[in-house]
Scaffold this motif. Structure first.
Motif, PDB file in Angstrom:
ATOM      1  N   VAL A  55      44.516   7.650 -36.423  1.00  0.00           N
ATOM      2  CA  VAL A  55      45.063   8.891 -35.897  1.00  0.00           C
ATOM      3  C   VAL A  55      44.381  10.053 -36.610  1.00  0.00           C
ATOM      4  O   VAL A  55      43.801   9.896 -37.696  1.00  0.00           O
ATOM      5  CB  VAL A  55      46.601   8.999 -36.091  1.00  0.00           C
ATOM      6  CG1 VAL A  55      47.327   7.915 -35.319  1.00  0.00           C
ATOM      7  CG2 VAL A  55      46.970   8.954 -37.576  1.00  0.00           C
ATOM      8  N   GLN A  56      44.442  11.215 -35.992  1.00  0.00           N
ATOM      9  CA  GLN A  56      43.888  12.432 -36.569  1.00  0.00           C
ATOM     10  C   GLN A  56      44.887  13.566 -36.357  1.00  0.00           C
ATOM     11  O   GLN A  56      45.551  13.624 -35.324  1.00  0.00           O
ATOM     12  CB  GLN A  56      42.553  12.795 -35.918  1.00  0.00           C
ATOM     13  CG  GLN A  56      41.454  11.781 -36.117  1.00  0.00           C
ATOM     14  CD  GLN A  56      40.202  12.109 -35.332  1.00  0.00           C
ATOM     15  OE1 GLN A  56      40.189  13.034 -34.514  1.00  0.00           O
ATOM     16  NE2 GLN A  56      39.152  11.355 -35.558  1.00  0.00           N
ATOM     17  N   ARG A  57      44.958  14.448 -37.341  1.00  0.00           N
ATOM     18  CA  ARG A  57      45.828  15.611 -37.207  1.00  0.00           C
ATOM     19  C   ARG A  57      44.972  16.819 -36.879  1.00  0.00           C
ATOM     20  O   ARG A  57      44.035  17.151 -37.617  1.00  0.00           O
ATOM     21  CB  ARG A  57      46.609  15.865 -38.498  1.00  0.00           C
ATOM     22  CG  ARG A  57      47.701  16.921 -38.337  1.00  0.00           C
ATOM     23  CD  ARG A  57      48.492  17.094 -39.610  1.00  0.00           C
ATOM     24  NE  ARG A  57      49.639  17.971 -39.403  1.00  0.00           N
ATOM     25  CZ  ARG A  57      50.482  18.316 -40.362  1.00  0.00           C
ATOM     26  NH1 ARG A  57      50.305  17.846 -41.597  1.00  0.00           N
ATOM     27  NH2 ARG A  57      51.494  19.121 -40.103  1.00  0.00           N
ATOM     28  N   GLY A  58      45.255  17.470 -35.760  1.00  0.00           N
ATOM     29  CA  GLY A  58      44.485  18.623 -35.329  1.00  0.00           C
ATOM     30  C   GLY A  58      44.878  19.880 -36.066  1.00  0.00           C
ATOM     31  O   GLY A  58      45.857  19.926 -36.820  1.00  0.00           O
ATOM     32  N   GLY A  67      39.220   7.769 -34.086  1.00  0.00           N
ATOM     33  CA  GLY A  67      38.088   7.039 -33.514  1.00  0.00           C
ATOM     34  C   GLY A  67      38.173   5.531 -33.653  1.00  0.00           C
ATOM     35  O   GLY A  67      37.500   4.806 -32.922  1.00  0.00           O
ATOM     36  N   SER A  68      38.999   5.010 -34.566  1.00  0.00           N
ATOM     37  CA  SER A  68      39.018   3.566 -34.803  1.00  0.00           C
ATOM     38  C   SER A  68      39.498   2.746 -33.610  1.00  0.00           C
ATOM     39  O   SER A  68      38.931   1.684 -33.336  1.00  0.00           O
ATOM     40  CB  SER A  68      39.862   3.247 -36.033  1.00  0.00           C
ATOM     41  OG  SER A  68      39.186   3.647 -37.209  1.00  0.00           O
ATOM     42  N   PRO A  69      40.542   3.161 -32.875  1.00  0.00           N
ATOM     43  CA  PRO A  69      40.916   2.356 -31.701  1.00  0.00           C
ATOM     44  C   PRO A  69      39.778   2.202 -30.698  1.00  0.00           C
ATOM     45  O   PRO A  69      39.557   1.116 -30.164  1.00  0.00           O
ATOM     46  CB  PRO A  69      42.097   3.145 -31.104  1.00  0.00           C
ATOM     47  CG  PRO A  69      42.706   3.842 -32.274  1.00  0.00           C
ATOM     48  CD  PRO A  69      41.535   4.229 -33.126  1.00  0.00           C
ATOM     49  N   MET A  70      39.021   3.292 -30.473  1.00  0.00           N
ATOM     50  CA  MET A  70      37.893   3.194 -29.558  1.00  0.00           C
ATOM     51  C   MET A  70      36.791   2.316 -30.137  1.00  0.00           C
ATOM     52  O   MET A  70      36.148   1.542 -29.423  1.00  0.00           O
ATOM     53  CB  MET A  70      37.356   4.597 -29.250  1.00  0.00           C
ATOM     54  CG  MET A  70      36.161   4.606 -28.316  1.00  0.00           C
ATOM     55  SD  MET A  70      36.458   3.729 -26.766  1.00  0.00           S
ATOM     56  CE  MET A  70      37.848   4.654 -26.154  1.00  0.00           C
ATOM     57  N   ARG A  71      36.563   2.418 -31.446  1.00  0.00           N
ATOM     58  CA  ARG A  71      35.537   1.589 -32.085  1.00  0.00           C
ATOM     59  C   ARG A  71      35.864   0.118 -31.920  1.00  0.00           C
ATOM     60  O   ARG A  71      34.985  -0.693 -31.593  1.00  0.00           O
ATOM     61  CB  ARG A  71      35.442   1.957 -33.571  1.00  0.00           C
ATOM     62  CG  ARG A  71      34.543   1.042 -34.392  1.00  0.00           C
ATOM     63  CD  ARG A  71      34.417   1.534 -35.813  1.00  0.00           C
ATOM     64  NE  ARG A  71      35.716   1.696 -36.449  1.00  0.00           N
ATOM     65  CZ  ARG A  71      36.418   0.693 -36.993  1.00  0.00           C
ATOM     66  NH1 ARG A  71      35.946  -0.540 -36.947  1.00  0.00           N
ATOM     67  NH2 ARG A  71      37.568   0.920 -37.568  1.00  0.00           N
ATOM     68  N   LEU A  72      37.113  -0.246 -32.102  1.00  0.00           N
ATOM     69  CA  LEU A  72      37.506  -1.642 -31.937  1.00  0.00           C
ATOM     70  C   LEU A  72      37.468  -2.070 -30.475  1.00  0.00           C
ATOM     71  O   LEU A  72      37.113  -3.210 -30.171  1.00  0.00           O
ATOM     72  CB  LEU A  72      38.906  -1.854 -32.510  1.00  0.00           C
ATOM     73  CG  LEU A  72      39.030  -1.686 -34.027  1.00  0.00           C
ATOM     74  CD1 LEU A  72      40.482  -1.830 -34.452  1.00  0.00           C
ATOM     75  CD2 LEU A  72      38.161  -2.685 -34.767  1.00  0.00           C
ATOM     76  N   PRO A 129      32.498   9.367 -30.163  1.00  0.00           N
ATOM     77  CA  PRO A 129      33.243   8.408 -29.350  1.00  0.00           C
ATOM     78  C   PRO A 129      34.724   8.437 -29.688  1.00  0.00           C
ATOM     79  O   PRO A 129      35.109   8.511 -30.859  1.00  0.00           O
ATOM     80  CB  PRO A 129      32.605   7.062 -29.727  1.00  0.00           C
ATOM     81  CG  PRO A 129      31.218   7.413 -30.161  1.00  0.00           C
ATOM     82  CD  PRO A 129      31.343   8.741 -30.854  1.00  0.00           C
ATOM     83  N   GLY A 130      35.543   8.400 -28.657  1.00  0.00           N
ATOM     84  CA  GLY A 130      36.980   8.481 -28.848  1.00  0.00           C
ATOM     85  C   GLY A 130      37.549   9.865 -28.629  1.00  0.00           C
ATOM     86  O   GLY A 130      38.761  10.021 -28.472  1.00  0.00           O
ATOM     87  N   SER A 131      36.678  10.889 -28.610  1.00  0.00           N
ATOM     88  CA  SER A 131      37.146  12.253 -28.343  1.00  0.00           C
ATOM     89  C   SER A 131      37.683  12.327 -26.916  1.00  0.00           C
ATOM     90  O   SER A 131      37.128  11.731 -25.998  1.00  0.00           O
ATOM     91  CB  SER A 131      36.009  13.256 -28.511  1.00  0.00           C
ATOM     92  OG  SER A 131      35.501  13.251 -29.823  1.00  0.00           O
TER      93      SER A 131
END
Length: 203
Positions: A55-58, A67-72, A129-131
């Motif tokens: 997760v990322q906090r904006g 980005g990790s869920p997309m990487r996996l 990736p993942g954005s």
């Protein structure tokens, strides 16, 4: 079985499940309501998830997938094949044009960056990736880029998951839209055959 459960892991996964939604970002209060966890507990869980980029906090304080869920997800066989075919062309586009090249997937209401190649210049569109971003207009994957511009071209072959687009983006005025469109068209034409099954790679 009860002895196989790790409560902290299950809580973290419960938080991640909230993001399986058409809503892109969540305030802490919204996550607390969706999970039933105290905000103090959520902050600890989110902190751990953020350290591993799940997760990322904006800047607005809202939480988004990292980005990790997309990487996996790219380890999944169809996505792996897509990356093997498309990434070399994105690398070539970025090197030849000096702009950020990307593969975009158009989902209902939002666009997802599937793959990207960044140029070797500090002044660039830092797309990863993942954005994700909301769709501004129907069938138009371009985000709002203050001081920047993006040119997109749809791929005629898709993976069956979502319409795919190639894009070039960077500072406004640095790459003429006509030149960007020509570069994308060359990559699209080559990839149309490659994604259909021909093992063609850039020379």
């Amino acid at each position: 079985m009860a002895q196989d459960r790790v409560e902290a892991v299950e809580r973290a996964l419960t938080v991640l499940e909230v993001f399986d939604s058409s809503q892109e970002a969540f305030a802490l209060a919204e996550l607390a309501e969706a999970t039933g966890f105290y905000k103090s507990t959520l902050l600890r869980l989110l902190g751990s998830l953020a350290r591993f980029d799940y997760v990322q906090r904006g800047e607005d304080g809202r939480w988004r997938l990292g980005g990790s869920p997309m990487r996996l997800a790219r380890r999944h066989a169809p996505s792996q094949q897509l990356a093997v075919r498309v990434q070399p062309w994105l690398d070539r586009l970025a090197a030849e044009t000096g702009e950020t090249a990307a593969l975009l997937a158009l989902h209902p209401g939002e666009v997802e960056c599937r793959l990207a190649a960044l140029p070797a210049t500090p002044l660039r569109h830092d797309l990863r990736p993942g954005s994700r971003w909301p769709v501004a207009q129907d069938a138009d994957p371009r985000p709002v880029l203050p001081g920047g511009a993006m040119t997109c071209l749809a791929l005629s072959v898709t993976t069956g998951e979502a319409p795919l687009w190639l894009s070039l983006s960077g500072p406004a005025g640095r790459l003429a839209p006509e030149a960007a469109h020509e570069a994308l068209a060359r990559a699209r034409d080559a990839l149309s055959g490659s994604l259909a099954g021909e093992k063609e790679t850039p020379r």
